[in-house]
Motif scaffolding. Structure first.
Motif, PDB file in Angstrom:
ATOM      1  N   ASP A  60       0.824  -1.207   0.000  1.00 14.73           N
ATOM      2  CA  ASP A  60       0.000   0.000   0.000  1.00 14.73           C
ATOM      3  C   ASP A  60       0.861   1.261   0.000  1.00 14.73           C
ATOM      4  O   ASP A  60       0.495   2.272  -0.601  1.00 14.73           O
ATOM      5  CB  ASP A  60      -0.920  -0.019   1.224  1.00 14.73           C
ATOM      6  CG  ASP A  60      -1.972   1.070   1.178  1.00 14.73           C
ATOM      7  OD1 ASP A  60      -2.704   1.155   0.178  1.00 14.73           O
ATOM      8  OD2 ASP A  60      -2.067   1.847   2.146  1.00 14.73           O
ATOM      9  N   THR A  61       2.012   1.185   0.671  1.00 13.79           N
ATOM     10  CA  THR A  61       2.901   2.341   0.758  1.00 13.79           C
ATOM     11  C   THR A  61       3.697   2.544  -0.530  1.00 13.79           C
ATOM     12  O   THR A  61       3.844   3.671  -1.009  1.00 13.79           O
ATOM     13  CB  THR A  61       3.887   2.164   1.936  1.00 13.79           C
ATOM     14  OG1 THR A  61       3.137   2.052   3.150  1.00 13.79           O
ATOM     15  CG2 THR A  61       4.835   3.344   2.032  1.00 13.79           C
ATOM     16  N   LEU A  65      -1.213   4.872  -6.435  1.00 18.31           N
ATOM     17  CA  LEU A  65      -2.649   4.616  -6.554  1.00 18.31           C
ATOM     18  C   LEU A  65      -3.045   4.099  -7.938  1.00 18.31           C
ATOM     19  O   LEU A  65      -3.828   3.146  -8.031  1.00 18.31           O
ATOM     20  CB  LEU A  65      -3.437   5.885  -6.216  1.00 18.31           C
ATOM     21  CG  LEU A  65      -4.967   5.765  -6.315  1.00 18.31           C
ATOM     22  CD1 LEU A  65      -5.490   4.676  -5.386  1.00 18.31           C
ATOM     23  CD2 LEU A  65      -5.626   7.112  -5.993  1.00 18.31           C
ATOM     24  N   PRO A  66      -2.526   4.677  -9.045  1.00 17.37           N
ATOM     25  CA  PRO A  66      -2.903   4.151 -10.369  1.00 17.37           C
ATOM     26  C   PRO A  66      -2.545   2.680 -10.546  1.00 17.37           C
ATOM     27  O   PRO A  66      -3.277   1.933 -11.195  1.00 17.37           O
ATOM     28  CB  PRO A  66      -2.111   5.036 -11.337  1.00 17.37           C
ATOM     29  CG  PRO A  66      -1.878   6.303 -10.588  1.00 17.37           C
ATOM     30  CD  PRO A  66      -1.689   5.891  -9.160  1.00 17.37           C
ATOM     31  N   GLY A  72      -6.396  -4.008  -9.226  1.00 20.78           N
ATOM     32  CA  GLY A  72      -7.757  -4.359  -8.830  1.00 20.78           C
ATOM     33  C   GLY A  72      -8.677  -4.565 -10.020  1.00 20.78           C
ATOM     34  O   GLY A  72      -9.478  -5.511 -10.049  1.00 20.78           O
ATOM     35  N   ASN A  73      -8.559  -3.705 -11.021  1.00 19.90           N
ATOM     36  CA  ASN A  73      -9.389  -3.824 -12.222  1.00 19.90           C
ATOM     37  C   ASN A  73      -9.080  -5.106 -12.995  1.00 19.90           C
ATOM     38  O   ASN A  73      -9.989  -5.774 -13.519  1.00 19.90           O
ATOM     39  CB  ASN A  73      -9.176  -2.624 -13.139  1.00 19.90           C
ATOM     40  CG  ASN A  73      -9.838  -1.365 -12.624  1.00 19.90           C
ATOM     41  OD1 ASN A  73     -10.732  -1.414 -11.776  1.00 19.90           O
ATOM     42  ND2 ASN A  73      -9.411  -0.219 -13.121  1.00 19.90           N
ATOM     43  N   PHE A  74      -7.790  -5.447 -13.078  1.00 17.61           N
ATOM     44  CA  PHE A  74      -7.386  -6.643 -13.828  1.00 17.61           C
ATOM     45  C   PHE A  74      -8.008  -7.900 -13.226  1.00 17.61           C
ATOM     46  O   PHE A  74      -8.633  -8.705 -13.926  1.00 17.61           O
ATOM     47  CB  PHE A  74      -5.862  -6.760 -13.827  1.00 17.61           C
ATOM     48  CG  PHE A  74      -5.355  -8.059 -14.391  1.00 17.61           C
ATOM     49  CD1 PHE A  74      -5.365  -8.298 -15.757  1.00 17.61           C
ATOM     50  CD2 PHE A  74      -4.885  -9.063 -13.539  1.00 17.61           C
ATOM     51  CE1 PHE A  74      -4.921  -9.516 -16.273  1.00 17.61           C
ATOM     52  CE2 PHE A  74      -4.433 -10.270 -14.045  1.00 17.61           C
ATOM     53  CZ  PHE A  74      -4.445 -10.498 -15.418  1.00 17.61           C
ATOM     54  N   PHE A  75      -7.862  -8.065 -11.920  1.00 18.90           N
ATOM     55  CA  PHE A  75      -8.426  -9.251 -11.275  1.00 18.90           C
ATOM     56  C   PHE A  75      -9.951  -9.191 -11.242  1.00 18.90           C
ATOM     57  O   PHE A  75     -10.622 -10.222 -11.340  1.00 18.90           O
ATOM     58  CB  PHE A  75      -7.861  -9.404  -9.861  1.00 18.90           C
ATOM     59  CG  PHE A  75      -6.419  -9.838  -9.839  1.00 18.90           C
ATOM     60  CD1 PHE A  75      -6.048 -11.077 -10.336  1.00 18.90           C
ATOM     61  CD2 PHE A  75      -5.433  -8.996  -9.341  1.00 18.90           C
ATOM     62  CE1 PHE A  75      -4.715 -11.487 -10.325  1.00 18.90           C
ATOM     63  CE2 PHE A  75      -4.101  -9.392  -9.327  1.00 18.90           C
ATOM     64  CZ  PHE A  75      -3.740 -10.641  -9.822  1.00 18.90           C
ATOM     65  N   GLY A  76     -10.500  -7.987 -11.121  1.00 18.09           N
ATOM     66  CA  GLY A  76     -11.947  -7.837 -11.157  1.00 18.09           C
ATOM     67  C   GLY A  76     -12.532  -8.238 -12.495  1.00 18.09           C
ATOM     68  O   GLY A  76     -13.620  -8.823 -12.566  1.00 18.09           O
ATOM     69  N   ALA A 114      -7.339  -3.625 -17.480  1.00 16.57           N
ATOM     70  CA  ALA A 114      -6.601  -2.668 -16.640  1.00 16.57           C
ATOM     71  C   ALA A 114      -7.452  -1.451 -16.286  1.00 16.57           C
ATOM     72  O   ALA A 114      -7.272  -0.852 -15.221  1.00 16.57           O
ATOM     73  CB  ALA A 114      -5.325  -2.227 -17.342  1.00 16.57           C
ATOM     74  N   PHE A 115      -8.387  -1.116 -17.171  1.00 14.04           N
ATOM     75  CA  PHE A 115      -9.233   0.062 -16.951  1.00 14.04           C
ATOM     76  C   PHE A 115     -10.701  -0.335 -17.045  1.00 14.04           C
ATOM     77  O   PHE A 115     -11.100  -1.089 -17.943  1.00 14.04           O
ATOM     78  CB  PHE A 115      -8.913   1.149 -17.983  1.00 14.04           C
ATOM     79  CG  PHE A 115      -7.472   1.572 -17.971  1.00 14.04           C
ATOM     80  CD1 PHE A 115      -7.003   2.461 -17.016  1.00 14.04           C
ATOM     81  CD2 PHE A 115      -6.573   1.050 -18.892  1.00 14.04           C
ATOM     82  CE1 PHE A 115      -5.671   2.844 -16.985  1.00 14.04           C
ATOM     83  CE2 PHE A 115      -5.231   1.413 -18.872  1.00 14.04           C
ATOM     84  CZ  PHE A 115      -4.779   2.314 -17.923  1.00 14.04           C
TER      85      PHE A 115
END
Length: 236
Positions: A60-61, A65-66, A72-76, A114-115
């Motif tokens: 996280d550190t 953020l992008p 997250g989008n890829f796995f989603g 990715a998006f």
């Protein structure tokens, strides 16, 4: 279902049998094996404090953020394929068609997922898995269990999770190194998204185990009924 799933089912069946000997007077009738579950909860907390949470905090550190959004989008996007099938099995062809549309748009225009271009186009993201499908088919919750790493599950959702894992495209990658890297990345990314809730739980929960169990069961009921669960009689 292929025989490859049998070892998973056998493992869970053995665990359930072992847990049956650990039944105690439970504070919640849906949690008859509370003694066993609290022991597993303690194991999970130890693993989280020693290994998982520090990795999630580091990720996280370090990750911008992008980058986290893209991960997250890829796995989603991969999960949307399984969501589409489960929506179809649950008798929701409209939602299934929307999910398929999301996969097609995000896999192409969204550059491999990715998006979330589909979201910008108004295609609502759903999250369905086999445990919810079993619930729609009339399978009851069964006793509540808390498992190390995978966390809280009802008996029904434990078996649902096994089916989800078996058909998960990430787990079916042949290259072991790549598969393990993808699984670890997804797990750490998910844990990182839960970091903000840690402090809330610690401050709000007199008994963290009870808090997580009750929140899970309530949230799960809400998911099964797509956000509109029937009223429960006060006598229940």
């Amino acid at each position: 279902m292929k025989l490859r799933l049998l070892p998973y089912l056998s493992s869970v069946a053995c665990a359930v049998v072992v847990a049956s000997g650990c039944a105690t007077t439970a504070s919640n009738p849906k949690d008859p094996f509370e003694g066993f579950n609290r022991a597993m909860f303690a194991v999970n907390e130890g693993l989280d404090v020693a290994i998982v949470k520090p990795l999630a905090q580091g990720y996280d550190t370090v990750a911008p953020l992008p980058v986290k959004v893209v991960v997250g989008n890829f796995f989603g996007n991969l999960w949307d394929v399984w969501t589409a099938l489960n929506n179809l099995l649950q008798g929701k062809p409209g939602d299934a068609a929307s999910d398929v549309g999301r996969v097609l748009v995000n896999s192409t225009v969204g550059i491999g997922g990715a998006f979330d271009v589909a979201g910008e186009m108004g295609l609502t993201k759903h999250s369905e898995e086999f445990g919810q499908t079993l619930a729609v088919w009339g399978v009851g919750d069964g006793p509540y269990f808390y498992w190390p790493l995978i966390g809280p599950r009802t008996t029904r959702d434990t078996f649902g999770w096994l089916v989800d894992t078996y058909y998960d495209p990430v787990w079916r990658v042949d290259d072991m190194a790549l598969r393990n890297s993808l699984v670890a990345t997804r797990y750490i990314d998910l844990r990182a998204t839960l970091l903000p809730s840690d402090k809330v739980i610690e401050e709000a929960a007199f008994d963290k185990y009870n808090y997580i169990r009750d929140a899970y069961l309530q949230h799960r009921r809400n998911e099964v009924f797509d956000g509109d669960p029937p009223r429960v009689p006060l006598d229940d």
